[in-house]
Design a protein around this motif. Structure first.
Motif, PDB file in Angstrom:
ATOM      1  N   LEU A   3       0.836  -1.198   0.000  1.00  0.00           N
ATOM      2  CA  LEU A   3       0.000   0.000   0.000  1.00  0.00           C
ATOM      3  C   LEU A   3       0.873   1.252   0.000  1.00  0.00           C
ATOM      4  O   LEU A   3       0.612   2.202  -0.755  1.00  0.00           O
ATOM      5  CB  LEU A   3      -0.934  -0.008   1.218  1.00  0.00           C
ATOM      6  N   GLU A   4       1.901   1.251   0.829  1.00  0.00           N
ATOM      7  CA  GLU A   4       2.771   2.418   0.914  1.00  0.00           C
ATOM      8  C   GLU A   4       3.464   2.692  -0.421  1.00  0.00           C
ATOM      9  O   GLU A   4       3.597   3.849  -0.840  1.00  0.00           O
ATOM     10  CB  GLU A   4       3.821   2.219   2.016  1.00  0.00           C
ATOM     11  N   GLU A   5       3.876   1.641  -1.103  1.00  0.00           N
ATOM     12  CA  GLU A   5       4.517   1.810  -2.410  1.00  0.00           C
ATOM     13  C   GLU A   5       3.529   2.332  -3.453  1.00  0.00           C
ATOM     14  O   GLU A   5       3.878   3.175  -4.288  1.00  0.00           O
ATOM     15  CB  GLU A   5       5.129   0.485  -2.872  1.00  0.00           C
ATOM     16  N   MET A  41      -8.595  -3.745   5.687  1.00  0.00           N
ATOM     17  CA  MET A  41      -7.794  -3.038   4.693  1.00  0.00           C
ATOM     18  C   MET A  41      -8.140  -1.555   4.691  1.00  0.00           C
ATOM     19  O   MET A  41      -7.250  -0.702   4.528  1.00  0.00           O
ATOM     20  CB  MET A  41      -8.030  -3.629   3.303  1.00  0.00           C
ATOM     21  N   THR A  42      -9.398  -1.228   4.886  1.00  0.00           N
ATOM     22  CA  THR A  42      -9.800   0.182   4.962  1.00  0.00           C
ATOM     23  C   THR A  42      -9.110   0.861   6.137  1.00  0.00           C
ATOM     24  O   THR A  42      -8.684   2.018   6.038  1.00  0.00           O
ATOM     25  CB  THR A  42     -11.327   0.290   5.088  1.00  0.00           C
ATOM     26  N   ALA A  43      -8.974   0.143   7.251  1.00  0.00           N
ATOM     27  CA  ALA A  43      -8.258   0.694   8.402  1.00  0.00           C
ATOM     28  C   ALA A  43      -6.794   0.964   8.045  1.00  0.00           C
ATOM     29  O   ALA A  43      -6.221   1.991   8.445  1.00  0.00           O
ATOM     30  CB  ALA A  43      -8.340  -0.261   9.585  1.00  0.00           C
ATOM     31  N   LYS A  44      -6.183   0.070   7.271  1.00  0.00           N
ATOM     32  CA  LYS A  44      -4.798   0.288   6.845  1.00  0.00           C
ATOM     33  C   LYS A  44      -4.685   1.527   5.964  1.00  0.00           C
ATOM     34  O   LYS A  44      -3.698   2.267   6.042  1.00  0.00           O
ATOM     35  CB  LYS A  44      -4.282  -0.942   6.090  1.00  0.00           C
ATOM     36  N   VAL A  45      -5.687   1.735   5.116  1.00  0.00           N
ATOM     37  CA  VAL A  45      -5.699   2.918   4.257  1.00  0.00           C
ATOM     38  C   VAL A  45      -5.700   4.181   5.123  1.00  0.00           C
ATOM     39  O   VAL A  45      -4.934   5.119   4.889  1.00  0.00           O
ATOM     40  CB  VAL A  45      -6.916   2.894   3.321  1.00  0.00           C
ATOM     41  N   ASP A  47      -4.748   4.355   8.248  1.00  0.00           N
ATOM     42  CA  ASP A  47      -3.473   4.385   8.984  1.00  0.00           C
ATOM     43  C   ASP A  47      -2.348   4.974   8.134  1.00  0.00           C
ATOM     44  O   ASP A  47      -1.391   5.552   8.666  1.00  0.00           O
ATOM     45  CB  ASP A  47      -3.066   2.974   9.427  1.00  0.00           C
ATOM     46  N   SER A  48      -2.459   4.800   6.827  1.00  0.00           N
ATOM     47  CA  SER A  48      -1.392   5.251   5.921  1.00  0.00           C
ATOM     48  C   SER A  48      -1.345   6.760   5.778  1.00  0.00           C
ATOM     49  O   SER A  48      -0.404   7.308   5.195  1.00  0.00           O
ATOM     50  CB  SER A  48      -1.587   4.622   4.536  1.00  0.00           C
ATOM     51  N   GLY A  49      -2.395   7.440   6.255  1.00  0.00           N
ATOM     52  CA  GLY A  49      -2.435   8.892   6.129  1.00  0.00           C
ATOM     53  C   GLY A  49      -3.442   9.390   5.115  1.00  0.00           C
ATOM     54  O   GLY A  49      -3.696  10.600   5.026  1.00  0.00           O
ATOM     55  N   HIS A  70     -15.750   7.001  12.516  1.00  0.00           N
ATOM     56  CA  HIS A  70     -15.250   8.101  13.346  1.00  0.00           C
ATOM     57  C   HIS A  70     -13.894   8.598  12.873  1.00  0.00           C
ATOM     58  O   HIS A  70     -13.373   9.583  13.401  1.00  0.00           O
ATOM     59  CB  HIS A  70     -15.140   7.629  14.804  1.00  0.00           C
ATOM     60  N   ARG A  71     -13.328   7.904  11.879  1.00  0.00           N
ATOM     61  CA  ARG A  71     -12.027   8.282  11.327  1.00  0.00           C
ATOM     62  C   ARG A  71     -12.198   8.758   9.886  1.00  0.00           C
ATOM     63  O   ARG A  71     -12.993   8.223   9.136  1.00  0.00           O
ATOM     64  CB  ARG A  71     -11.068   7.092  11.348  1.00  0.00           C
ATOM     65  N   GLY A  72     -11.432   9.719   9.504  1.00  0.00           N
ATOM     66  CA  GLY A  72     -11.432  10.148   8.119  1.00  0.00           C
ATOM     67  C   GLY A  72     -12.701  10.873   7.706  1.00  0.00           C
ATOM     68  O   GLY A  72     -13.586  11.164   8.514  1.00  0.00           O
ATOM     69  N   THR A  73     -12.782  11.166   6.420  1.00  0.00           N
ATOM     70  CA  THR A  73     -13.935  11.829   5.823  1.00  0.00           C
ATOM     71  C   THR A  73     -14.477  10.908   4.751  1.00  0.00           C
ATOM     72  O   THR A  73     -13.722  10.437   3.891  1.00  0.00           O
ATOM     73  CB  THR A  73     -13.511  13.177   5.198  1.00  0.00           C
ATOM     74  N   TRP A  74     -15.789  10.670   4.788  1.00  0.00           N
ATOM     75  CA  TRP A  74     -16.395   9.664   3.925  1.00  0.00           C
ATOM     76  C   TRP A  74     -17.158  10.307   2.781  1.00  0.00           C
ATOM     77  O   TRP A  74     -17.884  11.282   2.963  1.00  0.00           O
ATOM     78  CB  TRP A  74     -17.288   8.744   4.757  1.00  0.00           C
ATOM     79  N   HIS A  75     -16.972   9.724   1.598  1.00  0.00           N
ATOM     80  CA  HIS A  75     -17.583  10.220   0.365  1.00  0.00           C
ATOM     81  C   HIS A  75     -18.468   9.126  -0.219  1.00  0.00           C
ATOM     82  O   HIS A  75     -18.010   7.988  -0.403  1.00  0.00           O
ATOM     83  CB  HIS A  75     -16.512  10.563  -0.668  1.00  0.00           C
TER      84      HIS A  75
END
Length: 231
Positions: A3-5, A41-45, A47-49, A70-75
């Motif tokens: 994911l980071e790559e 996997m969404t949590a990892k996304v 976590d990645s910033g 409760h995390r991030g902004t959802w579209h």
């Protein structure tokens, strides 16, 4: 690739597309489309910033939102059925698929009941494909005028989907058409505040979309990937 790559690769390509078009990467925001991956996997996304999460069906998004909302902004980026508005309102800060008056009325009703204002993109079918949702470009102005008194919907820009092409360059007319439509609507003063946003460009064509003015790109497979058994 990890994911980071993948994130690094996408950021590099965004920077190059911005350089070619005289823009800065800060003008382009990524919506990470997680419709084909698990809550883990969404949590990892997140976590990645990456801060913006895109889903296109409430049925697929529900488990993820209940765990991670409760995390991030959802579209909400998919076609929104009127009877599903009550499920997504208040959970998704942005609706990318406002495309008909019945949906606008239900969004206004549900947002008013909750004391909310929804940020929305007017979806326009620039390519004219029968398989694509969205208003015909020539109806955008009258639609915006019709909903201008809907105080709980704030239309911030336009959204479109281009045909899938082997050569991304073949999609350029779609993205250019959306930008030109936004600029024309702004020249005419159709909305109380200028439309600033363009939600356009996906994994196959986001660089061309950026060159034509995209401010939000919706990236799934090239960024998040796809897990077996999902979707």
């Amino acid at each position: 690739m990890t994911l980071e790559e993948r994130i690094q690769d996408v950021n590099r390509r965004i920077e190059q597309a911005c350089r070619r078009s005289g823009r800065t990467p800060e003008e382009v925001k990524i919506v990470a489309v997680t419709k084909y991956v698990s809550p883990a996997m969404t949590a990892k996304v997140l976590d990645s910033g990456l801060e913006h999460i895109g889903e296109n069906r409430w049925q697929n998004a529900q488990d993820k939102w209940e765990a991670l909302g409760h995390r991030g902004t959802w579209h909400f980026i998919g076609h929104l059925q009127t009877n599903k508005v009550k499920d997504v309102i208040g959970k998704f800060e942005y609706i990318h698929s406002l495309d008909r008056l019945s949906l606008a009325k239900e969004l206004e009703k549900q947002a008013a009941a909750r004391g909310l204002q929804v940020k929305a993109f007017l979806q326009v079918n620039i390519s004219g494909e029968d398989s694509k949702y969205g208003l015909p470009p020539e109806e955008a102005a009258s639609f915006l005028q019709e909903i201008q008194n809907f105080s709980h919907i704030k239309v911030i820009g336009l959204m479109t989907m281009a045909p899938f092409e082997d050569e991304a360059e073949d999609t350029r007319f779609v993205f250019r058409g959306l930008r030109e439509l936004r600029d024309e609507l702004n020249r005419r003063g159709i909305t109380q505040e200028p439309l600033t946003e363009l939600s356009m460009g996906m994994s196959n064509d986001f660089e061309v979309a950026i060159e034509e003015g995209a401010t939000w790109i919706r990236l799934g497979s090239i960024l998040v990937g796809k897990e077996e058994g999902e979707g």
